[in-house]
Motif scaffolding. Sequence first.
Motif, mmCIF file in Angstrom:
data_model
loop_
_atom_site.group_PDB
_atom_site.id
_atom_site.type_symbol
_atom_site.label_atom_id
_atom_site.label_comp_id
_atom_site.label_asym_id
_atom_site.label_seq_id
_atom_site.Cartn_x
_atom_site.Cartn_y
_atom_site.Cartn_z
ATOM 1 N N HIS A 27 -7.578 0.213 4.770
ATOM 2 C CA HIS A 27 -6.291 0.052 4.086
ATOM 3 C C HIS A 27 -5.603 1.401 3.893
ATOM 4 O O HIS A 27 -4.400 1.537 4.167
ATOM 5 C CB HIS A 27 -6.482 -0.642 2.748
ATOM 6 N N ASP B 183 -2.164 2.685 5.819
ATOM 7 C CA ASP B 183 -1.000 3.132 5.057
ATOM 8 C C ASP B 183 -0.549 4.515 5.526
ATOM 9 O O ASP B 183 0.653 4.747 5.700
ATOM 10 C CB ASP B 183 -1.297 3.162 3.564
ATOM 11 N N ARG B 184 -1.474 5.420 5.711
ATOM 12 C CA ARG B 184 -1.131 6.779 6.161
ATOM 13 C C ARG B 184 -0.541 6.764 7.571
ATOM 14 O O ARG B 184 0.411 7.490 7.853
ATOM 15 C CB ARG B 184 -2.351 7.676 6.149
ATOM 16 N N SER C 88 1.093 4.402 8.984
ATOM 17 C CA SER C 88 2.372 3.696 8.998
ATOM 18 C C SER C 88 3.540 4.575 8.588
ATOM 19 O O SER C 88 4.688 4.215 8.803
ATOM 20 C CB SER C 88 2.316 2.490 8.070
ATOM 21 N N ARG C 89 3.260 5.709 7.998
ATOM 22 C CA ARG C 89 4.350 6.579 7.505
ATOM 23 C C ARG C 89 5.059 7.265 8.624
ATOM 24 O O ARG C 89 4.651 7.589 9.631
ATOM 25 C CB ARG C 89 3.784 7.633 6.559
#
Length: 63
Positions: A55, A59-60, A62-63
């Motif tokens: 997770h 998230d990282r 996706s930036r």
Amino acid sequence: MGVSEELRALADVVDRLAAKFPGMPREHIEDVVQQEHSLLDAGRVRAFIPVLVEHAARDRLSR
């Protein structure tokens, strides 16, 4: 979860993230997964480490 199971699960995480982010170098994905894993390395309950790492890494990435 034993160490070898955890390492196998993390390899699966890298595979899933590489499929999700095909344009990103696999080495970068491996680095991010390793960094996230190192942040949780002191945890006593190991069963959820791969899920938490996935997770955070997703998230990282996706930036």
